[in-house]
Design an enzyme around this catalytic site. Structure first.
Site, PDB file in Angstrom:
ATOM      1  N   CYS A 170      46.259   6.407  10.475  1.00 19.54           N
ATOM      2  CA  CYS A 170      45.079   5.751   9.911  1.00 19.54           C
ATOM      3  C   CYS A 170      45.234   5.541   8.412  1.00 19.54           C
ATOM      4  O   CYS A 170      44.547   4.727   7.815  1.00 19.54           O
ATOM      5  CB  CYS A 170      43.830   6.582  10.173  1.00 19.54           C
ATOM      6  SG  CYS A 170      43.709   7.101  11.866  1.00 19.54           S
ATOM      7  N   ASN A 217      44.473  16.248  12.368  1.00 23.36           N
ATOM      8  CA  ASN A 217      45.252  15.296  13.155  1.00 23.36           C
ATOM      9  C   ASN A 217      46.640  15.126  12.548  1.00 23.36           C
ATOM     10  O   ASN A 217      47.511  14.522  13.147  1.00 23.36           O
ATOM     11  CB  ASN A 217      44.548  13.934  13.213  1.00 23.36           C
ATOM     12  CG  ASN A 217      44.359  13.322  11.844  1.00 23.36           C
ATOM     13  OD1 ASN A 217      43.741  13.916  10.979  1.00 23.36           O
ATOM     14  ND2 ASN A 217      44.902  12.137  11.635  1.00 23.36           N
TER      15      ASN A 217
HETATM   16  N1  PMP Z   1      39.125  11.383  13.358  1.00 28.80           N
HETATM   17  C1  PMP Z   1      40.365  11.829  13.603  1.00 28.80           C
HETATM   18  C2  PMP Z   1      40.650  13.293  13.446  1.00 28.80           C
HETATM   19  C3  PMP Z   1      41.366  10.947  14.011  1.00 28.80           C
HETATM   20  O1  PMP Z   1      42.613  11.391  14.237  1.00 28.80           O
HETATM   21  C4  PMP Z   1      41.052   9.573  14.151  1.00 28.80           C
HETATM   22  C5  PMP Z   1      42.123   8.581  14.550  1.00 28.80           C
HETATM   23  N2  PMP Z   1      42.748   8.898  15.751  1.00 28.80           N
HETATM   24  C6  PMP Z   1      39.741   9.148  13.889  1.00 28.80           C
HETATM   25  C7  PMP Z   1      38.818  10.080  13.488  1.00 28.80           C
HETATM   26  C8  PMP Z   1      39.355   7.702  14.001  1.00 28.80           C
HETATM   27  O2  PMP Z   1      39.465   7.254  15.296  1.00 28.80           O
HETATM   28  P1  PMP Z   1      39.316   5.681  15.638  1.00 28.80           P
HETATM   29  O3  PMP Z   1      40.361   4.992  14.826  1.00 28.80           O
HETATM   30  O4  PMP Z   1      39.582   5.625  17.103  1.00 28.80           O
HETATM   31  O5  PMP Z   1      37.952   5.259  15.284  1.00 28.80           O
END
Ligand code: PMP
Length: 387
Positions: free
Chosen positions: A326, A152
């Site tokens: 994140c 990501n």
């Molecule tokens: N895995 C990946 C590869 C992410 O990019 C993200 C955040 N977009 C997440 C997990 C966690 O997603 P969320 O914050 O919607 O729980």
């Protein structure tokens, strides 16, 4: 003030207006609980069943292989904690890569505290994991391998088909966090032997707060949320029918539009990469030059801090990222870039640009026009930069 430019599709995507439209009745007239036995409840149950089938179809899965969760973080928890807890009599060893999302890294730490052993497989300078490096670390006690389909952050796509083929017949389960790849790369569970897969609704332009764990038939996990037994006992809690119906619509739209959309996004990505590298001296591309997501351009500029770049672009009305949103609360440099072999000061000078469904050619034009001057100005102020 010029029009605002949004180049951070990786951290959040707008919900497609067609999805919002499809969700609206479920807040007012079709508000039933799928566990209720009356007509209003029956309507919710049929929406749930039908939506599950539509989401499954996008990924070449069967409806009963789809478990709805509250998002990708929860799906990753259910995959790692749930699989290990349920299968611990088979072994106590788990493999992940060094480039995983923070939710996987922190699940791995929690597993270690519960007595499991975790090996972190190194990545190469482009962020790729080689199947051979995984194979070399598998022992008789290995029960699970978890490798994100794509980063990501730097956009590198992993050799998932090779990894999955290599694990076939070994008895080791394979989980992938496919959040960054979904909607950008074709994912067909009928054609790839992956056992567990994390997906998120927002990453296909559905509502936030909804995710999926794909669980291949026969794969067992222990629930991490216990309650009334919804989702086949694997994820208790009243189903969010509005969001689930929204994700189903988002999946139908993605199935119809993805091939074309990915080509359009790749032309934007390629322009960003070519023109920024040509116009900004001492700029480098992070991630893989070929095996990369069609919407991701990730750079490193010598002698400047990513944060000052982000703030200067913010003043110009351009939203960008320095890496994973994140992990943005930590001041530490990106673990992925450090694992690619960059020095701390190199990793700090990064810029992530991600385009998406509502990006326009003019967004690309604008950053290409503004960025060289911003970098030049920051460098004149930087004690780190020498011509
Ligand atoms: N895995 C990946 C590869 C992410 O990019 C993200 C955040 N977009 C997440 C997990 C966690 O997603 P969320 O914050 O919607 O729980």
């Amino acid at each position: 003030m010029s029009e605002r430019v949004y180049l951070d599709y990786q951290s959040a995507k707008p919900v497609d207006p067609r999805v919002v439209e499809a969700m609206l009745p479920f807040f007012t007239t079709r508000f039933g609980n799928a566990s209720a036995l009356h007509t209003v409840g029956d309507d919710a149950t049929s929406t749930l069943d039908e939506s599950r089938a539509r989401v499954a179809r996008l990924f070449g899965a069967e409806p009963d292989e789809i478990v709805f969760t509250s998002g990708a973080t929860e799906s990753n928890n259910l995959a790692l904690m749930g699989y290990c807890l349920r299968n611990k009599r088979k072994g106590d060893h788990v493999l992940i890569s060094e480039a995983e999302h923070i939710s996987i890294l922190n699940c791995a730490k929690a597993l270690e505290k519960s007595g499991f052993r975790v090996t972190r497989v190194p990545i190469d300078q482009f962020g790729r994991v080689s199947p051979d490096k995984i194979r070399a670390r598998i022992t008789d006690d290995t029960i699970l391998v978890s490798i994100g389909w794509a980063s990501n952050e730097i956009g590198t796509v992993q050799p998932m088909h090779e990894i999955a083929e290599m694990l076939t017949g070994t008895g080791v389960a394979l989980h992938t966090d496919a959040v960054a790849a979904q909607g950008l790369l074709p994912i067909d569970m009928a054609a790839i032997p992956i056992d567990l897969m994390t997906l998120s609704s927002n990453d296909i332009y559905g509502p936030r707060g909804l995710g999926v764990l794909y669980l291949r038939k026969g794969v067992r996990v222990a629930p991490t949320i216990i309650g009334g037994g919804q989702e086949n006992g694997l994820r208790s809690g009243t189903e969010d029918i509005a969001s689930i119906a929204g994700m189903a619509t988002a999946a139908d739209i993605m199935a119809a539009e993805m091939a074309q959309e990915a080509v359009r996004l790749a032309t934007y990505r390629d322009r960003l990469i070519e023109e920024i590298l040509a116009r900004v001296p001492h700029a480098h591309l992070n991630g893989h030059p070929q095996h990369r997501l069609p919407n991701n351009a990730h750079f490193r500029f010598e002698g400047i801090e990513g944060e000052s770049l982000l703030l200067s672009l913010k003043d110009e009305g351009i939203s960008v990222s320095t890496g994973s949103a994140c992990s943005s609360k930590t001041l530490a440099p990106s673990h992925t870039l450090i694992s690619c072999g960059l020095l701390h000061e190199e990793a700090h000078g990064s810029l992530e640009l991600t385009v998406g469904r509502f990006s326009k050619e003019s967004d690309v034009d604008r950053i290409i026009e503004v960025l060289p001057g911003v970098v030049r100005r920051l460098r004149t102020l930087s004690p780190l930069y020498k011509e």
